[in-house]
Design a protein around this motif. Structure first.
Motif, PDB file in Angstrom:
ATOM      1  N   ILE A 221      -3.361  -5.746  -1.246  1.00 15.32           N
ATOM      2  CA  ILE A 221      -4.605  -5.015  -1.495  1.00 15.32           C
ATOM      3  C   ILE A 221      -5.772  -5.991  -1.476  1.00 15.32           C
ATOM      4  O   ILE A 221      -5.736  -7.031  -2.149  1.00 15.32           O
ATOM      5  CB  ILE A 221      -4.556  -4.271  -2.839  1.00 15.32           C
ATOM      6  CG1 ILE A 221      -3.445  -3.211  -2.797  1.00 15.32           C
ATOM      7  CG2 ILE A 221      -5.899  -3.626  -3.163  1.00 15.32           C
ATOM      8  CD1 ILE A 221      -3.181  -2.539  -4.107  1.00 15.32           C
ATOM      9  N   GLN A 223      -9.424  -6.496  -2.595  1.00 12.02           N
ATOM     10  CA  GLN A 223     -10.436  -5.984  -3.504  1.00 12.02           C
ATOM     11  C   GLN A 223     -11.818  -6.449  -3.051  1.00 12.02           C
ATOM     12  O   GLN A 223     -12.049  -7.641  -2.884  1.00 12.02           O
ATOM     13  CB  GLN A 223     -10.205  -6.506  -4.925  1.00 12.02           C
ATOM     14  CG  GLN A 223      -8.822  -6.309  -5.493  1.00 12.02           C
ATOM     15  CD  GLN A 223      -8.703  -7.017  -6.827  1.00 12.02           C
ATOM     16  OE1 GLN A 223      -8.903  -6.425  -7.881  1.00 12.02           O
ATOM     17  NE2 GLN A 223      -8.411  -8.312  -6.772  1.00 12.02           N
ATOM     18  N   LEU A 228      -9.267  -6.762 -10.965  1.00 12.99           N
ATOM     19  CA  LEU A 228      -8.117  -7.097 -11.801  1.00 12.99           C
ATOM     20  C   LEU A 228      -8.323  -8.375 -12.609  1.00 12.99           C
ATOM     21  O   LEU A 228      -7.561  -8.663 -13.524  1.00 12.99           O
ATOM     22  CB  LEU A 228      -6.855  -7.255 -10.938  1.00 12.99           C
ATOM     23  CG  LEU A 228      -6.218  -5.991 -10.388  1.00 12.99           C
ATOM     24  CD1 LEU A 228      -4.932  -6.345  -9.661  1.00 12.99           C
ATOM     25  CD2 LEU A 228      -5.937  -4.973 -11.486  1.00 12.99           C
ATOM     26  N   LEU A 328      -7.407  -0.325  -8.465  1.00 10.90           N
ATOM     27  CA  LEU A 328      -7.228  -0.957  -7.153  1.00 10.90           C
ATOM     28  C   LEU A 328      -7.766  -0.069  -6.048  1.00 10.90           C
ATOM     29  O   LEU A 328      -8.334  -0.560  -5.061  1.00 10.90           O
ATOM     30  CB  LEU A 328      -5.738  -1.262  -6.927  1.00 10.90           C
ATOM     31  CG  LEU A 328      -5.180  -2.403  -7.790  1.00 10.90           C
ATOM     32  CD1 LEU A 328      -3.665  -2.480  -7.642  1.00 10.90           C
ATOM     33  CD2 LEU A 328      -5.813  -3.745  -7.404  1.00 10.90           C
ATOM     34  N   SER A 332     -10.862  -1.459  -3.684  1.00 13.00           N
ATOM     35  CA  SER A 332     -10.695  -1.680  -2.251  1.00 13.00           C
ATOM     36  C   SER A 332     -11.703  -0.894  -1.416  1.00 13.00           C
ATOM     37  O   SER A 332     -11.831  -1.128  -0.212  1.00 13.00           O
ATOM     38  CB  SER A 332      -9.271  -1.288  -1.828  1.00 13.00           C
ATOM     39  OG  SER A 332      -9.061   0.104  -2.014  1.00 13.00           O
TER      40      SER A 332
END
Length: 334
Positions: A221, A223, A228, A328, A332
């Motif tokens: 993923i 970002q 996170l 997430l 994204s």
């Protein structure tokens, strides 16, 4: 051919599973040479699975990884046997027996890795001891796998179901563009316990369709902001760490048909639009490969480029929250 990995296995210590009827009455489960068929075992009512974390050792061995909840770091762990247990209703379950030894090859601990759920206060009769297939059964657990029906993005942009792929097909990879498939594997396993597949429902990670993968599969993923707190934009997250019981959940019951995709290098491909890793050849997984392919891979030069993306994997502590999938998903898209 060894690459870096760690895998945390949900195991029981031997004392959690003891003989309640039979030749070895009162004894804990042990390695194959000490077992007797028809002994009846039971899981202690208060027993809970713990995490035994394994890493690669020398010569293709498995060792206890630093920070493992169980075992001593650096001790070798051997796959001793596959045990088949049967309940009074005729249901069977399999256990893998793992033996931890010290530098002098003395047994330090014995662990049982259930391949399906064990229930306390249930009688399990030992009906099979297989010393030859423990490595193969363990490899099936360790492999990154996709369920039948998964759409894979090809080099042309076409979406092809995984079961329709053939060796040599050109698949789009994130880092190397179009790459040919080197090998495709498949197996059918019971969808139970810790190894039940993880279903990521459509939209949960900006995916158009549901994606079902093995729980140890790692998703990539990007970002646009470090939501996170990982200290980087690019992260890899294991599917089992994203389970929230809602949009991302383990699917228990019945069987799941899995497929494994192998390239000349460890790759990230697009499955249902989600960037996901492919099979990594290491001491856990190589047993599922044909002997000629194992030999061919072993002939690669030592400096052959290999990606494992291990430095991108997020620590579990950063994803142990129920809203991590939503975090997430939004990160994204920003």
């Amino acid at each position: 051919m060894t690459q870096d990995f760690v895998q945390a296995l949900p195991v029981h210590v031997a004392a959690d599973i003891t003989v309640v009827s039979g030749a070895n009455l009162g004894d804990a489960i042990s390695f194959a040479d000490e077992l007797d068929l028809d002994d009846v075992y039971e899981l202690r009512p208060v027993a809970a699975a713990q995490r035994l974390t394994l890493a690669p050792g020398t010569g293709g061995a498995l060792v206890v990884a630093p920070g493992s909840t169980l075992g001593r770091a650096g001790h070798a762990v051997h796959l001793d046997a596959t045990l088949t247990m049967m309940t009074a209703t005729g249901t069977t379950t399999e256990l893998l027996v793992l033996v931890e030894v010290d530098g002098a090859s003395d047994v330090e601990a014995i662990y049982a890795l259930p391949l399906s759920q064990l229930t306390p206060r249930t009688d399990y009769t030992l009906v099979g001891i297989d010393r030859s297939n423990a490595r193969a059964r363990f490899a099936e657990v360790a492999c990154v796998s996709f369920a039948r029906g998964t759409h894979v993005t090809m080099a042309s942009g076409a979406q092809v179901m995984i079961e329709d792929l053939t060796v040599g097909d050109m698949v789009l990879t994130r880092d190397d563009g179009p790459r040919p498939l080197r090998w495709i594997g498949s197996n059918t396993v019971r969808a139970v316990g810790d190894f039940a597949p993880v279903r990521i429902r459509a939209g949960a990670l900006n995916n158009e369709n549901d994606l079902t993968v093995s729980p140890e599969s790692r998703l990539f993923i990007y970002q646009r902001s470090d939501a996170l707190g990982a200290g980087r934009a690019e992260v890899m997250v294991r599917a089992r760490h994203l389970v929230n019981g809602d949009a991302i959940a383990q699917q228990h019951g019945g069987f799941v048909e899995y497929f494994q995709l192998l390239f000349d290098d460890h790759q990230i491909i697009y499955a249902e639009g989600i960037a996901t890793e492919t099979m990594l050849v290491d001491p856990r997984t190589r047993t599922v490969l044909p002997p000629d392919l194992i030999e061919a891979l072993s002939q690669r030069p030592p400096d052959h480029a290999r990606r494992v993306y291990m430095d991108l994997e997020v620590q579990q502590g950063l994803v142990t929250r129920p809203d991590v999938a939503a975090i997430l998903r939004h990160a994204s898209k920003r």
